[in-house]
Design a protein around this motif. Structure first.
Motif, PDB file in Angstrom:
ATOM      1  N   SER A 127      -8.443   3.135  -1.269  1.00  0.00           N
ATOM      2  CA  SER A 127      -9.423   2.080  -1.541  1.00  0.00           C
ATOM      3  C   SER A 127      -8.840   0.984  -2.409  1.00  0.00           C
ATOM      4  O   SER A 127      -9.025  -0.210  -2.146  1.00  0.00           O
ATOM      5  CB  SER A 127     -10.660   2.686  -2.213  1.00  0.00           C
ATOM      6  OG  SER A 127     -11.589   1.679  -2.546  1.00  0.00           O
ATOM      7  N   SER A 128      -8.113   1.385  -3.446  1.00  0.00           N
ATOM      8  CA  SER A 128      -7.531   0.406  -4.357  1.00  0.00           C
ATOM      9  C   SER A 128      -6.434  -0.404  -3.677  1.00  0.00           C
ATOM     10  O   SER A 128      -6.374  -1.629  -3.796  1.00  0.00           O
ATOM     11  CB  SER A 128      -6.962   1.114  -5.586  1.00  0.00           C
ATOM     12  OG  SER A 128      -6.277   0.212  -6.424  1.00  0.00           O
TER      13      SER A 128
ATOM     14  N   THR B 122      -7.370  -3.378  -0.912  1.00  0.00           N
ATOM     15  CA  THR B 122      -8.026  -4.642  -1.232  1.00  0.00           C
ATOM     16  C   THR B 122      -7.087  -5.790  -0.852  1.00  0.00           C
ATOM     17  O   THR B 122      -5.862  -5.629  -0.863  1.00  0.00           O
ATOM     18  CB  THR B 122      -8.370  -4.747  -2.730  1.00  0.00           C
ATOM     19  OG1 THR B 122      -7.162  -4.710  -3.497  1.00  0.00           O
ATOM     20  CG2 THR B 122      -9.285  -3.602  -3.160  1.00  0.00           C
TER      21      THR B 122
ATOM     22  N   ASN C 117      -4.453  -6.574  -3.607  1.00  0.00           N
ATOM     23  CA  ASN C 117      -3.328  -5.648  -3.744  1.00  0.00           C
ATOM     24  C   ASN C 117      -2.394  -5.674  -2.540  1.00  0.00           C
ATOM     25  O   ASN C 117      -1.179  -5.457  -2.682  1.00  0.00           O
ATOM     26  CB  ASN C 117      -3.847  -4.231  -3.994  1.00  0.00           C
ATOM     27  CG  ASN C 117      -4.329  -4.044  -5.418  1.00  0.00           C
ATOM     28  OD1 ASN C 117      -3.911  -4.758  -6.319  1.00  0.00           O
ATOM     29  ND2 ASN C 117      -5.225  -3.098  -5.636  1.00  0.00           N
TER      30      ASN C 117
ATOM     31  N   ASN D 136     -13.316  -1.044   2.447  1.00  0.00           N
ATOM     32  CA  ASN D 136     -14.221  -1.317   1.324  1.00  0.00           C
ATOM     33  C   ASN D 136     -15.465  -2.110   1.692  1.00  0.00           C
ATOM     34  O   ASN D 136     -16.339  -2.325   0.850  1.00  0.00           O
ATOM     35  CB  ASN D 136     -13.460  -2.060   0.215  1.00  0.00           C
ATOM     36  CG  ASN D 136     -12.275  -1.265  -0.301  1.00  0.00           C
ATOM     37  OD1 ASN D 136     -12.397  -0.081  -0.599  1.00  0.00           O
ATOM     38  ND2 ASN D 136     -11.109  -1.897  -0.400  1.00  0.00           N
TER      39      ASN D 136
END
Length: 301
Positions: free
Chosen positions: A30-31, A34, A37, A113
């Motif tokens: 998930s991180s 994005t 990222n 997301n």
């Protein structure tokens, strides 16, 4: 009663393991997925080098990709006596890398997301060329005439129009899933579900402490699942790239596979490694604290 406590302890130990693994995977994916990222990860790769590797291993007749814009740029530069150093400078510039990162980041951010970002178009790329070409020429250290520069820009704009505007949007790619499966996937990576997993982990730890507090046995029931999940997480880091690469192939961005191997896979690998180290530390603490108690009253696990 003692046997029942042991059975319950192993049950909560298993629950802890499953929750930890789920949390490790979901939080990392998930991180990383994005848009921001993905753009940061793209900034770390050598775009022209990655595309060259892909083209050398790809058969003729492959479908149109972003990489074809780069190919066109190199061909036009060669045809007009322009140094390839300029093309290298263009596609390895921060501006172009961020642009490419936004293309794939928009997709991963939406699918994972549920975040909708501005769709990238060839007009955005054209503006990028117009705004930065003089700077790239200066940075490359070469000298070309205005006419050659204009020809190169026109050809790159022409190539981009036929590719970028025909890339499937995140919403188009989501049509590969049913709305129900897409909703479930986005719920899986939602902050609410991550919080739920944290609560489950905390509850499992508390129950293990209550059930096996004597002689610090609860440490053993925490260390075992932690080291197993740590090893499983490390192993997963070596295969996760293959799974996500399928998305890049559909999206005509196969040359960006390296950002997943260098970024996401590395992040998952580090997470697993940290879990293994923590587990080893817990084993050591258990050994030091439990020795004295076990000498007094030997008991089974």
């Amino acid at each position: 009663m003692k046997a029942l406590k042991t059975i319950l302890a192993w049950i909560f130990s298993i629950i802890l393991a499953v929750s930890l693994f789920g949390l490790f995977m979901i939080a990392n994916i998930s991180s990383f997925c994005t848009t921001e990222n993905i753009q940061k990860a793209t900034a770390q790769i050598d775009v022209s080098h990655e595309i060259s590797k892909m083209q050398n291993s790809t058969n003729a007749g492959h479908k149109a990709e972003i990489s074809d814009i780069v190919t066109t740029a190199y061909e036009e530069a060669e045809n007009h006596g322009i140094s390839s150093d300029l093309v290298d400078e263009i596609f390895n510039s921060e501006e172009v890398k961020i642009f490419l990162g936004q293309i794939i980041g928009n997709t991963t951010d939406y699918l994972i997301n549920g975040t909708e970002n501005k769709i990238v178009t060839s007009e955005d790329f054209n503006k990028l060329l117009d705004d930065n070409m003089d700077k790239w020429i200066k940075n490359s250290g070469i000298s070309i005439s205005d006419s050659k520069k204009e020809v190169l820009v026109i050809r790159m704009k022409s190539a981009s129009a036929g590719i970028i505007d025909n890339l499937p949007t995140p919403q188009t790619l989501s049509s590969n899933f049913t709305q129900d499966s897409l909703d479930k996937m986005q719920q899986l990576f939602s902050p609410t579900f991550k919080t739920t997993l944290v609560i489950i982990c905390a509850f499992s730890l508390i129950m293990l402490l209550i059930l096996k507090h004597r002689y610090h046995k609860w440490l053993l029931y925490v260390a075992v699942p932690t080291i197993i999940i740590g090893l499983l997480t490390v192993a997963t880091s070596f295969v996760i790239v293959d799974v996500l690469t399928m998305l890049l192939n559909q999206y005509s961005l196969s040359f960006m596979v390296s950002i997943f191997s260098d970024g996401l896979a590395h992040s998952i690998f580090i997470t697993g490694l940290i879990a293994i180290i923590i587990a080893i530390i817990i084993f050591i603490i258990y050994g030091l604290m439990g020795k004295k108690g076990q000498k007094k009253t030997p008991t089974g696990v």
